[in-house]
Design a protein around this motif. Structure first.
Motif, PDB file in Angstrom:
ATOM      1  N   LEU A  11       0.835  -1.211   0.000  1.00  0.00           N
ATOM      2  CA  LEU A  11       0.000   0.000   0.000  1.00  0.00           C
ATOM      3  C   LEU A  11       0.861   1.249   0.000  1.00  0.00           C
ATOM      4  CD1 LEU A  11      -2.950  -0.691   2.473  1.00  0.00           C
ATOM      5  CD2 LEU A  11      -3.056  -0.428   0.011  1.00  0.00           C
ATOM      6  N   LEU A  13       3.887   1.477  -1.176  1.00  0.00           N
ATOM      7  CA  LEU A  13       4.497   1.562  -2.509  1.00  0.00           C
ATOM      8  C   LEU A  13       3.514   2.174  -3.510  1.00  0.00           C
ATOM      9  CD1 LEU A  13       6.843   0.835  -4.465  1.00  0.00           C
ATOM     10  CD2 LEU A  13       5.706  -1.352  -4.829  1.00  0.00           C
ATOM     11  N   LEU A  14       2.269   1.765  -3.407  1.00  0.00           N
ATOM     12  CA  LEU A  14       1.232   2.281  -4.301  1.00  0.00           C
ATOM     13  C   LEU A  14       1.059   3.789  -4.113  1.00  0.00           C
ATOM     14  CD1 LEU A  14      -0.650   1.244  -6.458  1.00  0.00           C
ATOM     15  CD2 LEU A  14      -2.356   0.788  -4.709  1.00  0.00           C
ATOM     16  N   ARG A  15       1.163   4.245  -2.877  1.00  0.00           N
ATOM     17  CA  ARG A  15       1.049   5.700  -2.611  1.00  0.00           C
ATOM     18  C   ARG A  15       2.197   6.450  -3.293  1.00  0.00           C
ATOM     19  NH1 ARG A  15       0.141   3.849   3.001  1.00  0.00           N
ATOM     20  NH2 ARG A  15      -2.078   3.442   3.087  1.00  0.00           N
ATOM     21  N   GLN A  17       3.899   5.455  -5.928  1.00  0.00           N
ATOM     22  CA  GLN A  17       3.718   5.379  -7.376  1.00  0.00           C
ATOM     23  C   GLN A  17       2.650   6.369  -7.851  1.00  0.00           C
ATOM     24  OE1 GLN A  17       2.923   1.189  -7.491  1.00  0.00           O
ATOM     25  NE2 GLN A  17       4.994   0.689  -8.154  1.00  0.00           N
ATOM     26  N   ARG A  18       1.574   6.506  -7.077  1.00  0.00           N
ATOM     27  CA  ARG A  18       0.529   7.472  -7.442  1.00  0.00           C
ATOM     28  C   ARG A  18       1.059   8.900  -7.375  1.00  0.00           C
ATOM     29  NH1 ARG A  18      -4.234   4.646  -3.984  1.00  0.00           N
ATOM     30  NH2 ARG A  18      -5.114   3.381  -5.629  1.00  0.00           N
ATOM     31  N   GLY A 152      -5.717   8.606  -5.057  1.00  0.00           N
ATOM     32  CA  GLY A 152      -6.099   7.315  -5.626  1.00  0.00           C
ATOM     33  C   GLY A 152      -7.468   7.284  -6.249  1.00  0.00           C
TER      34      GLY A 152
END
Lengths: 156, 124
Positions: A11, A13-15, A17-18, A152
């Protein structure tokens, strides 16, 4: 391909990347210049209509000639198509969208009134201020989009 | 836990691709997606084909001059799967942090059932 070893880290990492994706929505100089030219054409219409007797269509066409390549270039640079957002679309940029409409209508209505009263300098000042306001609002809109991308969107 | 994981998008690369496509843009171009996800061209190609075959991602190919351009978007099915999976991950994150808090409290507290020394009754 690595699997998600530590799920909460995924999660995070996703933040990150966004956030990287959102950073692509920073406007280059030519984009805001193009926006300024487009609104200058729009707000020049009352002057041309009064002094040159030009109808609205050449101005509408000229604004489109600027807007279409501008949007095309912007999509190419960012690598994202954001889709049309109207006044009822939710998101952090919503107040700015209302402000764009208010400023546009305000300037278009005020300019002919000032020209008819012989206040040409004031009318020019209103047009210039309106262009500056629209460019600033465009910045606010883009900031809202960046915020939305970082958050997101629907799948936050 | 009520939310359910989706094994297909559980691998980090697929999760990244879907998560980025769901961020708010209608369509995302190949290079933008690759750079944001921090993956190579070949990895993105391979995973996007897998996601497209699963019906999670829609792919549109075009060209600007001679350069090919590939655009991606999440399908409604992919969006639903991602939302469920992210909800599951969020619950997991919460559970992990709650567990960490418990362990921290257990080690910090002077009186604890596990760590406190047992009082041995005196022979008197």
């Amino acid at each position: 391909m690595g699997s998600v070893g530590r799920d909460p880290a995924a999660l995070e990492l996703l933040r990150v990347q966004r956030s990287r994706l959102a950073d692509r929505m920073r406007p280059p100089w030519w984009y805001l210049t193009g926006v300024a030219v487009m609104y200058a054409l729009v707000f020049a219409f009352p002057f041309a209509s009064r002094f040159l007797g030009v109808s609205i269509w050449p101005f509408f066409a000229a604004a489109l000639v600027v807007a279409v390549p501008l949007q095309w270039g912007w999509t190419r640079v960012t690598g994202m198509k954001m889709g049309f957002r109207n006044l009822s679309s939710p998101g952090p940029g919503r107040p700015a969208r209302y402000a764009v409409v208010v400023v546009s209508l305000g300037a278009i209505v005020t300019e002919p009134l000032l020209i008819d009263r012989g206040l040409l300098a004031v009318a020019v000042a209103v047009a210039v201020l309106a262009v500056a306001a629209e460019v600033a609002l465009q910045e606010v809109l883009l900031r809202g989009i960046r915020q939305e991308l970082r958050g997101g969107g629907a799948a936050a | 836990m009520t939310a359910r994981p989706d094994p297909f998008i559980h691998p980090i690369t697929r999760l990244s691709i879907c998560g980025l496509l769901a961020a708010g843009a209608d369509w995302v171009e190949f290079a933008a997606l690759r750079d944001a996800a921090g993956i190579s061209d070949s990895v993105l190609s391979k995973q996007s084909v897998a996601l497209e075959d699963a019906g999670y991602v829609q792919v549109r190919k075009g060209a600007v001059g001679r350069r090919p351009r590939t655009w991606f978007r999440l399908t409604p099915q992919g969006r639903q799967a991602l939302e469920d999976h992210l909800a599951w991950l969020a619950q997991l994150e919460e559970a992990v942090s709650a567990g960490t808090r418990d362990v921290t409290q257990a080690t910090a507290s002077p009186v604890n059932e596990r760590t406190a020394p047992r009082t041995v009754p005196s022979p008197d």
